[in-house]
Design a protein around this motif. Sequence first.
Motif, mmCIF file in Angstrom:
data_model
loop_
_atom_site.group_PDB
_atom_site.id
_atom_site.type_symbol
_atom_site.label_atom_id
_atom_site.label_comp_id
_atom_site.label_asym_id
_atom_site.label_seq_id
_atom_site.Cartn_x
_atom_site.Cartn_y
_atom_site.Cartn_z
ATOM 1 N N UNK A 226 0.825 -1.212 0.000
ATOM 2 C CA UNK A 226 0.000 0.000 0.000
ATOM 3 C C UNK A 226 0.856 1.257 0.000
ATOM 4 N N UNK A 227 2.136 1.129 0.336
ATOM 5 C CA UNK A 227 3.028 2.286 0.392
ATOM 6 C C UNK A 227 3.701 2.574 -0.948
ATOM 7 N N UNK A 228 3.525 1.700 -1.926
ATOM 8 C CA UNK A 228 4.214 1.873 -3.206
ATOM 9 C C UNK A 228 3.649 3.064 -3.969
ATOM 10 N N UNK A 229 4.493 3.978 -4.461
ATOM 11 C CA UNK A 229 4.007 5.059 -5.324
ATOM 12 C C UNK A 229 3.324 4.487 -6.559
ATOM 13 N N UNK A 230 2.370 5.227 -7.098
ATOM 14 C CA UNK A 230 1.556 4.724 -8.207
ATOM 15 C C UNK A 230 2.406 4.243 -9.376
ATOM 16 N N UNK A 231 3.435 4.982 -9.728
ATOM 17 C CA UNK A 231 4.225 4.626 -10.900
ATOM 18 C C UNK A 231 5.172 3.461 -10.639
ATOM 19 N N UNK A 232 5.310 3.016 -9.385
ATOM 20 C CA UNK A 232 6.179 1.882 -9.075
ATOM 21 C C UNK A 232 5.410 0.581 -8.920
ATOM 22 N N UNK A 233 4.096 0.628 -9.068
ATOM 23 C CA UNK A 233 3.285 -0.589 -9.010
ATOM 24 C C UNK A 233 3.386 -1.315 -10.353
ATOM 25 N N UNK B 207 15.263 -10.558 2.848
ATOM 26 C CA UNK B 207 14.040 -11.227 2.442
ATOM 27 C C UNK B 207 12.841 -10.332 2.736
ATOM 28 N N UNK B 208 11.754 -10.559 2.014
ATOM 29 C CA UNK B 208 10.541 -9.760 2.151
ATOM 30 C C UNK B 208 9.443 -10.605 2.776
ATOM 31 N N UNK B 209 8.813 -10.069 3.806
ATOM 32 C CA UNK B 209 7.662 -10.734 4.403
ATOM 33 C C UNK B 209 6.434 -10.386 3.569
ATOM 34 N N UNK B 210 5.817 -11.391 2.957
ATOM 35 C CA UNK B 210 4.687 -11.169 2.057
ATOM 36 C C UNK B 210 3.390 -11.311 2.848
ATOM 37 N N UNK B 211 2.626 -10.235 2.906
ATOM 38 C CA UNK B 211 1.341 -10.231 3.599
ATOM 39 C C UNK B 211 0.330 -9.463 2.763
ATOM 40 N N UNK B 212 -0.936 -9.641 3.066
ATOM 41 C CA UNK B 212 -1.973 -8.902 2.367
ATOM 42 C C UNK B 212 -1.954 -7.449 2.819
ATOM 43 N N UNK B 213 -1.995 -6.537 1.848
ATOM 44 C CA UNK B 213 -1.936 -5.104 2.143
ATOM 45 C C UNK B 213 -3.332 -4.555 2.404
ATOM 46 N N UNK B 214 -3.376 -3.377 2.991
ATOM 47 C CA UNK B 214 -4.651 -2.705 3.211
ATOM 48 C C UNK B 214 -5.340 -2.457 1.872
ATOM 49 N N UNK B 215 -6.655 -2.576 1.857
ATOM 50 C CA UNK B 215 -7.415 -2.401 0.622
ATOM 51 C C UNK B 215 -7.327 -0.961 0.141
ATOM 52 N N UNK C 37 -5.765 5.198 -7.558
ATOM 53 C CA UNK C 37 -4.900 4.177 -6.987
ATOM 54 C C UNK C 37 -4.804 3.006 -7.966
ATOM 55 N N UNK C 38 -3.608 2.742 -8.538
ATOM 56 C CA UNK C 38 -3.496 1.621 -9.484
ATOM 57 C C UNK C 38 -3.998 0.304 -8.904
ATOM 58 N N UNK C 39 -3.780 0.076 -7.603
ATOM 59 C CA UNK C 39 -4.230 -1.191 -7.008
ATOM 60 C C UNK C 39 -5.755 -1.314 -7.085
#
Length: 428
Positions: A33-40, A140-148, A201-203
Amino acid sequence: MSTLPTADAARLVSRTLALPEGVVDDLLAVISAEAPAREVCSWVRRGDGLVGWGTAAEFTGHGPSRFEDAAAWWRAMCAGAVIRNEVGGPGTGPVTFGSMTYAARSPQASHLRVPAVVVGRRAGRAWVTTTTVGEALPPTEVVTEAASPGAPGEIAFADGPRTAAEWEIAVAEAVTRINHGDLDKVVLARALVARAESDLEPRWLLRRLAERYDNTWVFAVAGLVGATPEMLVRLDRGLASSRVLAGTIRRTGDDVHDLALAASLARSSKDLEEHEYAVRSVADALGRHCGSMNVPESPFVLHLPNVMHLATDVAGAVDDGSTSLDLAASLHPSAAVCGTPTALADDLIAELEGLDRGRYAGPVGWMDASGDGEWGIALRCGQLADDDPRAITLFAGCGIVAGSAPDDEVAESDAKFLPMRDALTATA
């Protein structure tokens, strides 16, 4: 002008780890959810594919050499890369997402982006790749579901550079040129501009598109977001395949009526002619890289929620060492987005269309360090504005041949706007 690595450029370092079963039920839900729009980044179909965010490295290029420069940049980045890959297979290890401009003359840039984090899923397996530039392995990256993501609120639509009526006049002129024997087919595009109450929001768009169009590839690269039904080329361990779509009819929502429409589409001389041009252009281009080819004699009808297309899957065995991006460069622009003959159609597009396509109708997809990858055609999409986070430009195009009726082409273009319009205006 393009951005290329220097001899002393820092190298990519990547680590790929398998994820336990059940960690990734929805790829689009794990995008930060913190990713800038152009980095998604996204390339997802029916739950499988790749998503990414953050930036480990990126390329931008312009002009006629943009494909060659992009391919050279990726080869150089991978040649010195340190790769720790515990999973293996296409899409693992370092991955670049790409989106190339349709025209060499476009002032907009083509992009390759290597995300800092990529999460993938294929055939029941899920993995995460973290990539950095330097000497040490990335954490390593902890993969979890992000906020909607939040909905963008009310959407206002406005014409692009030309109104529907003005575009219809351009279509009529194209039909006249075709009937005079100047060319066989040309693809003309329209644009709409949408502006939301709040930041787009691209997401949000990706989720809405995936819910409604699960048999398309839902993509995002550098602010270009969409759902394409057209696979330009897939390369998987030496086997190249391409799905050609040309010839379209709008669905009514009545299953019985739609079956009758599908049958009429399959018999339509105008649509079959348009489709034959597109298949021939793809088969000829792909055949230059392949020792053997399979080109079906007749198309099938692909059913999408809003339209139906004539479709043909072309395949070949690559025998010249080409990467997926090399193949995409050879295939672009196909008759499905340009016309026939290519040079004459492209000139007519520049004359009549009245807009800069940017990366619309250009190749979009991903490639791994081995050169395997998937590249679609950026259709049913929109480009987020650089200077207004609430604005997006939508694109739709139609193939024009001798039998085209300008008012019918306007209706077809309206149908092709629907995926993005519906995604933008969804309330949940």
